[in-house]
Design a protein around this motif. Structure first.
Motif, PDB file in Angstrom:
ATOM      1  N   TYR A  58     -23.768   6.696 -31.808  1.00 45.74           N
ATOM      2  CA  TYR A  58     -23.814   8.102 -31.416  1.00 45.74           C
ATOM      3  C   TYR A  58     -22.429   8.647 -31.116  1.00 45.74           C
ATOM      4  O   TYR A  58     -22.289   9.788 -30.658  1.00 45.74           O
ATOM      5  N   GLY A  59     -21.394   7.847 -31.344  1.00 49.71           N
ATOM      6  CA  GLY A  59     -20.028   8.311 -31.149  1.00 49.71           C
ATOM      7  C   GLY A  59     -19.202   7.339 -30.346  1.00 49.71           C
ATOM      8  O   GLY A  59     -19.721   6.645 -29.459  1.00 49.71           O
ATOM      9  N   ILE A  60     -17.926   7.244 -30.666  1.00 51.15           N
ATOM     10  CA  ILE A  60     -16.985   6.401 -29.937  1.00 51.15           C
ATOM     11  C   ILE A  60     -16.312   7.258 -28.880  1.00 51.15           C
ATOM     12  O   ILE A  60     -15.706   8.290 -29.182  1.00 51.15           O
ATOM     13  N   SER A  61     -16.425   6.826 -27.631  1.00 51.31           N
ATOM     14  CA  SER A  61     -15.881   7.610 -26.521  1.00 51.31           C
ATOM     15  C   SER A  61     -14.362   7.455 -26.441  1.00 51.31           C
ATOM     16  O   SER A  61     -13.844   6.334 -26.473  1.00 51.31           O
ATOM     17  N   ILE A  62     -13.666   8.586 -26.366  1.00 47.66           N
ATOM     18  CA  ILE A  62     -12.208   8.600 -26.215  1.00 47.66           C
ATOM     19  C   ILE A  62     -11.886   9.448 -24.994  1.00 47.66           C
ATOM     20  O   ILE A  62     -12.128  10.657 -24.991  1.00 47.66           O
ATOM     21  N   VAL A  63     -11.378   8.812 -23.952  1.00 48.67           N
ATOM     22  CA  VAL A  63     -11.109   9.509 -22.692  1.00 48.67           C
ATOM     23  C   VAL A  63      -9.629   9.386 -22.348  1.00 48.67           C
ATOM     24  O   VAL A  63      -9.172   8.339 -21.888  1.00 48.67           O
ATOM     25  N   PRO A  64      -8.836  10.431 -22.593  1.00 47.07           N
ATOM     26  CA  PRO A  64      -7.422  10.400 -22.202  1.00 47.07           C
ATOM     27  C   PRO A  64      -7.265  10.248 -20.698  1.00 47.07           C
ATOM     28  O   PRO A  64      -8.100  10.727 -19.920  1.00 47.07           O
ATOM     29  N   ALA A  65      -6.196   9.574 -20.271  1.00 52.84           N
ATOM     30  CA  ALA A  65      -5.963   9.342 -18.845  1.00 52.84           C
ATOM     31  C   ALA A  65      -5.642  10.636 -18.109  1.00 52.84           C
ATOM     32  O   ALA A  65      -6.062  10.830 -16.967  1.00 52.84           O
ATOM     33  N   ASN A  66      -4.906  11.543 -18.746  1.00 55.53           N
ATOM     34  CA  ASN A  66      -4.561  12.815 -18.129  1.00 55.53           C
ATOM     35  C   ASN A  66      -5.794  13.723 -18.116  1.00 55.53           C
ATOM     36  O   ASN A  66      -6.389  13.991 -19.160  1.00 55.53           O
ATOM     37  N   LYS A  67      -6.200  14.211 -16.931  1.00 52.53           N
ATOM     38  CA  LYS A  67      -7.439  14.974 -16.810  1.00 52.53           C
ATOM     39  C   LYS A  67      -7.371  16.307 -17.555  1.00 52.53           C
ATOM     40  O   LYS A  67      -8.352  16.731 -18.175  1.00 52.53           O
ATOM     41  N   ALA A  68      -6.227  16.975 -17.493  1.00 46.20           N
ATOM     42  CA  ALA A  68      -6.097  18.250 -18.204  1.00 46.20           C
ATOM     43  C   ALA A  68      -6.194  18.030 -19.717  1.00 46.20           C
ATOM     44  O   ALA A  68      -6.836  18.802 -20.438  1.00 46.20           O
ATOM     45  N   GLU A  69      -5.544  16.965 -20.169  1.00 46.62           N
ATOM     46  CA  GLU A  69      -5.625  16.633 -21.591  1.00 46.62           C
ATOM     47  C   GLU A  69      -7.039  16.249 -21.979  1.00 46.62           C
ATOM     48  O   GLU A  69      -7.538  16.638 -23.042  1.00 46.62           O
ATOM     49  N   ALA A  70      -7.705  15.472 -21.122  1.00 44.55           N
ATOM     50  CA  ALA A  70      -9.071  15.030 -21.411  1.00 44.55           C
ATOM     51  C   ALA A  70     -10.019  16.217 -21.542  1.00 44.55           C
ATOM     52  O   ALA A  70     -10.907  16.229 -22.405  1.00 44.55           O
TER      53      ALA A  70
END
Length: 492
Positions: A98-110
Motif C-alpha cells: 500500500y506504499g513505502i513510508s518516507i518520513v523526513p527528519a525535519n518536520k517542516a520538510e516532512a
C-alpha cells in the motif's frame, strides 16, 4: 645451453612401447580416457552437446536483436495468461504493497513532502499519488524488464506548491536504434549515451510512445536527447555489462505459452469427447452425412444420438482418460513459479501441495528476494533519486530542509502466517537484545517516532475517559489495579 635430458617417465614409456607395443597402446588409450573424464562435461564436444550453441557476446549484444520482441511477448503473455498476470501482481504487492513510508527528519520538510507525495500533484499524468506511481514502475519493471521515470519541471505560474512532477514511461520510449559513436565523442548503446569514462550522461527518448495510436506528429518518431539527470532508469542488471533490462518472465515465456496451448488442447479434446456419443455407419448411400435430413447429423452437441435405420449400426464412443494430466500440469506450474521468482502457492493459489512448515519456508525465501529488490534496487535507484529531485525543487520554493535521512524509508508490513507465534518470537527476541523495538516497528510498517506519538495520544485519551486496559505493562506485569492506574497523572 639446452638441457637434452629426458624425463624418467618418458624413458619408461618408450621402453614399454618398444618391448610391449600392445600394452603401450592400452596405456595410451586409458590415459586419453582419463584426461577426457577430468574435463568439464559442459565444455566437451560430443553427441550430448552437438545441438548446444552458445554465444560469447556481451549482454547488450545478446539483447540488441531481441529486446523489444521479448518485451512485447512478455506483455502479451501477461495480458492473456492468468498465471503470468498473477506473478506480476504478487511481485508488485509484496515490494510496494500500500506504499513505502518516507518520513523526513525535519518536520517542516516532512509536512511539505507528505502533501506532495500523497496527492495527485506529484504525477505528471494526474492519475495517482507517489505510491501508485512506484507500484506502476515496479510491476512494469518486473513484466517488461525496465521502466523510465522522468522529472518534469513546472513553471511558477502553474500553481504547484512544489514545481516538479514525475512521469512513468514505458521502456519503448528509449530509442534502441541509437547505437554507435556520436558526433560529440560519446557513444550510444541501445538508446543510452555514455562518455569516455563509461558514465551514462543522456538518454535518447521518443516524445510519444512509438506505438501510440495518436502518433500524428512527425517529431513523435524522432528521439531527442534528455540529460541523465532528468531520467531514472529502473532495471535489474543481471550481468555487469548490461545497460538494459529484460523481463523477469523471459526465461519462462515459452513454458507459459506451451502450458496454455496444452490446456487449450485438453479442453478441446474434452469437448469433442462430450459431443461424440455414438458413430453411425450405414451401407445405404442416402444415409451418408449431409444427404439425409432425417438421420444425418449436421451439428454435434453434448449427449447427441441420431436415429438409425434397420441397416445401420451404432458404435458407442469410449473416451480414453489422459493419464497424469494433473501431475504434468503441477510440474509445469512449479517450474513457472521458480522462473517467476515466487512460490507455487502464490502463483496458483493451490495450498494442497504444501504444509504449514514448507509454506513458511517458501515465504522466508521469497521475502528475502523481495527485500533485495527493495533495498538494493528500489530505494537507491528510484526513491533516493526522487527525494533528491524533490529537495531541489523544494529548495527553490524556500522550503526548510534538513539532512537527507537515508533511514527514512519504511517498507510495508509483511502479512503474518501465524500472528501469535510471530508476536511471541518478536517479544522474546527484543527481550534478549537480538532486535530493537525500532526494528520490529519497521517490520510492521511504522516508525518509533510515529508509534510514540500515537501511543502517548492514546494513553492520554484513555486516562481522561477513565478507561484502563490490561494490555498496559503496568497492569499486566506490575500488578497494579485499575484504581491505582487511574491515579497516575496522564501523559502530557
Amino acid at each position: 645451453m639446452q638441457d637434452h635430458r629426458i624425463a624418467p617417465a618418458n624413458v619408461l614409456e618408450r621402453g614399454i612401447a618398444a618391448a610391449f607395443p600392445g600394452w603401450a597402446l592400452k596405456r595410451s588409450i586409458s590415459r586419453m580416457g582419463l584426461e577426457h573424464a577430468r574435463g568439464y562435461d559442459a565444455a566437451k564436444s560430443g553427441r550430448r552437446t552437438s545441438g548446444w550453441t552458445a554465444t560469447g557476446g556481451s549482454a547488450n549484444a545478446e539483447l540488441g536483436e531481441g529486446l523489444s520482441r521479448i518485451r512485447n511477448r512478455a506483455r502479451d503473455t501477461i495480458l492473456n495468461n492468468e498465471y503470468a498476470k498473477r506473478a506480476v501482481g504478487v511481485f508488485g504487492s509484496n515490494v510496494v504493497g500500500y506504499g513505502i513510508s518516507i518520513v523526513p527528519a525535519n518536520k517542516a520538510e516532512a509536512k511539505k513532502w507528505n502533501a506532495w507525495s500523497n496527492s495527485l500533484a506529484c504525477d505528471a499524468d494526474g492519475t495517482g499519488n507517489l505510491a501508485a506511481n512506484i507500484k506502476l514502475a515496479v510491476t512494469e519493471r518486473f513484466g517488461a524488464g525496465e521502466v523510465l521515470i522522468r522529472r518534469r519541471w513546472r513553471k511558477a505560474t502553474d500553481g504547484y506548491a512544489i514545481p516538479m512532477q514525475i512521469q512513468v514511461l514505458e521502456a519503448d520510449h528509449l530509442d534502441e536504434s541509437k547505437t554507435g559513436p556520436l558526433a560529440n565523442g560519446n557513444y550510444c548503446i541501445l538508446g543510452k549515451e555514455f562518455d569516455a569514462l563509461g558514465t551514462c550522461v543522456a538518454y535518447w527518448i521518443y516524445p510519444e510512445h512509438p506505438g501510440e495510436m495518436t502518433g500524428w506528429r512527425t517529431s513523435s518518431f524522432i528521439s531527442k536527447r534528455v540529460p541523465a539527470s532528468e531520467i531514472i532508469h529502473y532495471y535489474k542488471r543481471d550481468r555487469p555489462s548490461a545497460v538494459r533490462g529484460v523481463s523477469e518472465l523471459a526465461v519462462s515465456l515459452m513454458r507459459y505459452r506451451d502450458l496454455a496451448d496444452w490446456h487449450d488442447a485438453e479442453l478441446v479434446r474434452k469437448k469433442m469427447e462430450a459431443c461424440i456419443m455414438a458413430i453411425i455407419s450405414s451401407e445405404k448411400p442416402d444415409k451418408a452425412l449431409g444427404l439425409s435430413s432425417t438421420n444425418g447429423v449436421e451439428k454435434m452437441r453434448p449427449g447427441l444420438i441420431a436415429r438409425i435405420g434397420a441397416s445401420e449400426q451404432v458404435t458407442f464412443n469410449s473416451p480414453q482418460a489422459s493419464g497424469a494430466g494433473g501431475e504434468f500440469s503441477r510440474f509445469e506450474l512449479h517450474a513457472l513459479a521458480v522462473g517467476s521468482g515466487i512460490t507455487y502457492a502464490q502463483l496458483t493459489g493451490d495450498m494442497s501441495q504444501a504444509n504449514f512448515a514448507s509454506n513458511r519456508m517458501g515465504l522466508i525465501e521469497f521475502r528475502g528476494l523481495i527485500e533485495q529488490e527493495q533495498w538494493l534496487s528500489l530505494v537507491p535507484v528510484v526513491l533516493q533519486r526522487i527525494r533528491t529531485w524533490w529537495r531541489e525543487a523544494a529548495a527553490l520554493q524556500g522550503v526548510p530542509l534538513g539532512d537527507q535521512d537515508l533511514d527514512a524509508y519504511t517498507m510495508p508490513a509483511k502479512p503474518q502466517v501465524d500472528p501469535l507465534k510471530d508476536a511471541m518470537t518478536a517479544k522474546e527476541t527484543i527481550r534478549g537484545g537480538g532486535m530493537t523495538v525500532s526494528e520490529w516497528l519497521r517490520e510492521k510498517g511504522t516508525t518509533l517516532d510515529a508509534y510514540i506519538a500515537e501511543r502517548q495520544a492514546e494513553q492520554k485519551k484513555l486516562a481522561e475517559a477513565n478507561i484502563v486496559l490490561d494490555t498496559d505493562a503496568a497492569t499486566s506485569e506490575l500488578g497494579l489495579t485499575g484504581a491505582e492506574m487511574l491515579k497516575t497523572p496522564p501523559v502530557a
